[in-house]
Design a protein around this motif. Sequence first.
Motif, short mmCIF file in Angstrom:
data_model
loop_
_atom_site.label_atom_id
_atom_site.label_comp_id
_atom_site.label_asym_id
_atom_site.label_seq_id
_atom_site.Cartn_x
_atom_site.Cartn_y
_atom_site.Cartn_z
N ASP A 91 -4.89 -8.78 3.55
CA ASP A 91 -5.04 -7.43 3.01
C ASP A 91 -5.77 -6.49 3.96
O ASP A 91 -6.05 -5.33 3.60
N GLY A 132 -6.45 -3.40 1.41
CA GLY A 132 -5.98 -3.13 0.07
C GLY A 132 -5.33 -1.77 -0.04
O GLY A 132 -4.49 -1.40 0.77
N ASN A 133 -5.76 -0.98 -1.01
CA ASN A 133 -5.22 0.36 -1.20
C ASN A 133 -6.37 1.32 -1.45
O ASN A 133 -6.87 1.44 -2.58
N LEU A 138 -5.78 -4.27 -7.93
CA LEU A 138 -6.70 -4.04 -6.82
C LEU A 138 -8.12 -4.32 -7.27
O LEU A 138 -8.54 -3.88 -8.33
N TYR A 163 0.83 -1.20 0.00
CA TYR A 163 0.00 0.00 0.00
C TYR A 163 0.87 1.26 0.00
O TYR A 163 0.65 2.19 -0.79
N TYR A 181 -6.22 -7.22 -2.91
CA TYR A 181 -5.28 -7.35 -4.02
C TYR A 181 -5.52 -8.64 -4.81
O TYR A 181 -6.05 -9.62 -4.28
N VAL A 220 -6.94 -1.55 -11.54
CA VAL A 220 -8.18 -1.68 -10.76
C VAL A 220 -9.22 -2.49 -11.54
O VAL A 220 -9.47 -2.24 -12.71
N LEU A 278 -12.00 -3.98 -0.47
CA LEU A 278 -10.80 -3.77 -1.26
C LEU A 278 -9.80 -4.89 -0.96
O LEU A 278 -9.52 -5.18 0.20
#
Length: 323
Positions: free
Chosen positions: A290, A119-120, A249, A74, A232, A93, A230
């Motif tokens: 994540d 996630g991010n 993502l 991240y 990965y 994405v 969210l």
Amino acid sequence: MNAGRAFAIAWRVFRVLPGSLGRGLFNLVAVVAWLGRGSGVRQLEANLARLRPDASRGQLRRLSLAGMRSYMRYYCEAFQLPGMSGEQIDARVRVVGLAPIRAQAEARRSVVMALTHSGNWDLAGAWCARNVFPLVTVVERLKPEELYREFVGFRESLGITVIPLDPGGGVFRRLLGEARTGVVGVPLLADRDLSAGGVDVAFAGHRMRVASGPAALSLASGTELHPAALYYERLQGPRRRAARSPWGLVIEFGGKVAAPDGVPRGDAVAETTQAWVSWIERSILSHPEDWHMLQKVFVADLDPDRQAGASSEAARGLAGGAA
């Protein structure tokens, strides 16, 4: 050098470094931090143990290593984001369940989104601001002030309007105004209660304290609330080449969540909050590595005095403060 200055340098340097070099450096940081087993890593393992009660100590250690690698991924991506093209962002994405969100945006209505620290979220925000609608969110005021300003500048460069989470700063009123008068997405990271007005929810067989802000804002503004998971995924082929990364993502939107009609407002906030947490629980249990939760969030881990104070204020109807 303070943290703000260090982050400013990182944002300038990592956007021009080869992606593989940046990923390698942050993976090394993850491994070193994991081997050091500081308080954050120990708390991460304690949280993961609640998600995976049957895991052995060795399995938990391997899972926490994967978690630290995901967490440092991240940060690496956050430092690289200002140098990414729109095409790179789109390639990284993949979105699931966008139709109801898109329908609200096309109907000129705002949407409140409940997120977790998974996630991010900055990459997700950059994609949404680029492809759906502008975003407005709340950011905890970090110290030193220079670090806070760097984060605000970074997120504003992605098309995200930032409101600081200041005590007595009218945060909820400002969010309410944005949601009512503009066509915006309001993503709120809500799996860690930052005020005394949190809500206790059932999560993975335990009680967990989360923020009431998403539910309270949705109810007050009349806008729909959608949870967003969210996590990965590995990339292959043309998409990996376009993304210039082996990692992508997934943004998975849930349907509208709301309490049943006729439920009193105080109960409606609690029931709506439990509804989005129950939906997002599946994603976190499927992708526990994540979930970047290195802090105490389960009620059994929290200080009893803090719990008592939080319950008292929540009972007085201060749900709006958790936004």
